[in-house]
Write a protein that holds these residues in place. Structure first.
Motif, PDB file in Angstrom:
ATOM      1  N   HIS A  27       1.141  -1.069   0.297  1.00 58.90           N
ATOM      2  CA  HIS A  27       0.174   0.007   0.330  1.00 58.90           C
ATOM      3  C   HIS A  27       1.122   1.485  -0.098  1.00 58.90           C
ATOM      4  N   VAL A  28       2.115   1.246   0.918  1.00 61.68           N
ATOM      5  CA  VAL A  28       2.399   2.877   0.892  1.00 61.68           C
ATOM      6  C   VAL A  28       4.090   2.287  -0.142  1.00 61.68           C
ATOM      7  N   CYS A  29       3.754   1.217  -1.002  1.00 59.96           N
ATOM      8  CA  CYS A  29       4.659   1.348  -1.976  1.00 59.96           C
ATOM      9  C   CYS A  29       4.390   1.731  -3.285  1.00 59.96           C
ATOM     10  N   LEU A  45      13.410   3.055   0.095  1.00 58.21           N
ATOM     11  CA  LEU A  45      12.988   4.169  -0.357  1.00 58.21           C
ATOM     12  C   LEU A  45      13.266   4.879   1.201  1.00 58.21           C
ATOM     13  N   SER A  46      13.713   6.004   1.750  1.00 52.65           N
ATOM     14  CA  SER A  46      13.481   6.132   3.071  1.00 52.65           C
ATOM     15  C   SER A  46      12.378   6.747   2.886  1.00 52.65           C
ATOM     16  N   GLU A  47      10.873   7.585   1.946  1.00 51.90           N
ATOM     17  CA  GLU A  47       9.725   7.832   2.668  1.00 51.90           C
ATOM     18  C   GLU A  47       8.691   6.544   2.151  1.00 51.90           C
ATOM     19  N   ALA A  51       7.143   5.525   6.078  1.00 54.97           N
ATOM     20  CA  ALA A  51       5.601   5.687   5.869  1.00 54.97           C
ATOM     21  C   ALA A  51       4.856   3.821   6.334  1.00 54.97           C
ATOM     22  N   PHE A  52       5.624   3.280   6.463  1.00 58.08           N
ATOM     23  CA  PHE A  52       5.577   1.316   6.202  1.00 58.08           C
ATOM     24  C   PHE A  52       5.757   2.191   8.179  1.00 58.08           C
TER      25      PHE A  52
END
Ligand code: GLN
Length: 278
Positions: A27-29, A45-47, A51-52
């Motif tokens: 979902h995050v990706c 990726l850091s974002e 978020a995860f």
């Protein structure tokens, strides 16, 4: 905290059930499982990682995955869900299948207490010939249901109604409902996903049969003679529901079991008044 962890490492380090972790990460990706197979060993990726981490933390505190990602699959389609609506359950697919099997071409069907709208939207997507209506007492739930209908291209007439109150003299060929049927002191209300779902969608704050009684009592006025009433209920409420239907003049009464082999749906057909013994 390893900021260069791979996606697979994020999953393993999350402390969550693997399936939950995977759904949250994808979902995050905004990616598919196939992507994860190809890119699982890439540094995240850091974002994505942050978020995860935030979602994983909420999941560890018990929030349902469906609310965290905002959707749940039902009958092969993705439905938007928010904490204003019950999370659609696979058990309810049985109710839909039983209704579809009894719906003649062009049949008028109403879903009482529609929540996310998973039932009427599925009915119309499966059978666009049906005239599908749905009501809910909660305006917030109706907003979610309307969004699902429009996203999935289903034509459903929605109305805010406390069971039959807004249905005036409308008559249907089939009435379906998955009402709040959990008894007020049932310990399940304090466990798992149920803690986060709308309490009013789960329990009647009584013996579990309050809404089922109201729905059965009101059904004859809103059913065409020969029409069907189909009710989802708890595993131990089959006998009570069969009795309610019998007392209200229904025939062909039966209880059907879900995939877990529990009594789950009781249905009956309204007899013609002249055939009724009383
Ligand atoms: N009809 C919706 C469902 O089956 C909501 C039912 C409810 O809120 N009790 O998921």
């Amino acid at each position: 905290m390893n900021t260069h962890a791979s996606y697979q490492q994020l999953l393993r380090q999350s402390g969550l059930a693997r399936i939950d972790a995977q759904v949250l990460l994808l979902h995050v990706c905004q990616q598919s499982r196939a992507w994860l197979i190809a890119h699982g060993d890439d540094p995240a990726l850091s974002e994505h990682a942050s978020a995860f981490a935030a979602l994983a933390q909420r999941r560890r505190h018990g929030e349902p995955v469906a609310y965290l990602v905002g959707e749940r699959e039902f009958f092969g389609r993705s439905f938007r869900v928010t904490p204003d609506v019950l999370i659609p359950r696979p058990d309810t697919e049985l109710l839909v299948e039983l209704a579809l099997a009894r719906a003649a071409k062009g049949a008028r069907i109403v879903d009482l207490g529609t929540g996310s709208g998973c039932i009427p939207v599925t009915l119309h997507c499966e059978r666009p010939d049906l005239a599908v209506s749905a009501v809910d007492v909660s305006p917030a739930a109706l907003a979610v249901a309307r969004e699902n209908a429009s996203r999935l291209g289903a034509k459903v007439a929605f109305a805010q109604s406390d069971w039959y109150t807004a249905l005036a003299r409308q008559v249907f060929d089939i009435i379906v409902s998955n009402p709040p049927y959990i008894e007020q002191h049932d310990p399940h209300l304090a466990q798992g996903d149920l803690r986060f779902e709308p309490r009013g969608a789960l329990t009647d704050e009584g013996d579990g049969l309050i809404h089922l009684r109201r729905i059965v009592a009101g059904a004859p006025v809103h059913l065409q003679p020969g029409g069907w009433l189909l009710l989802e209920h708890g595993f131990d409420q089959g006998e009570a529901c069969r009795q309610l239907l019998a007392e209200a003049g229904f025939t062909q009464i039966a209880t059907c079991r879900d995939l877990g082999d529990n009594d789950r749906v009781t249905l009956g057909q309204l007899v013609h008044p002249e055939d009724c013994p009383r």
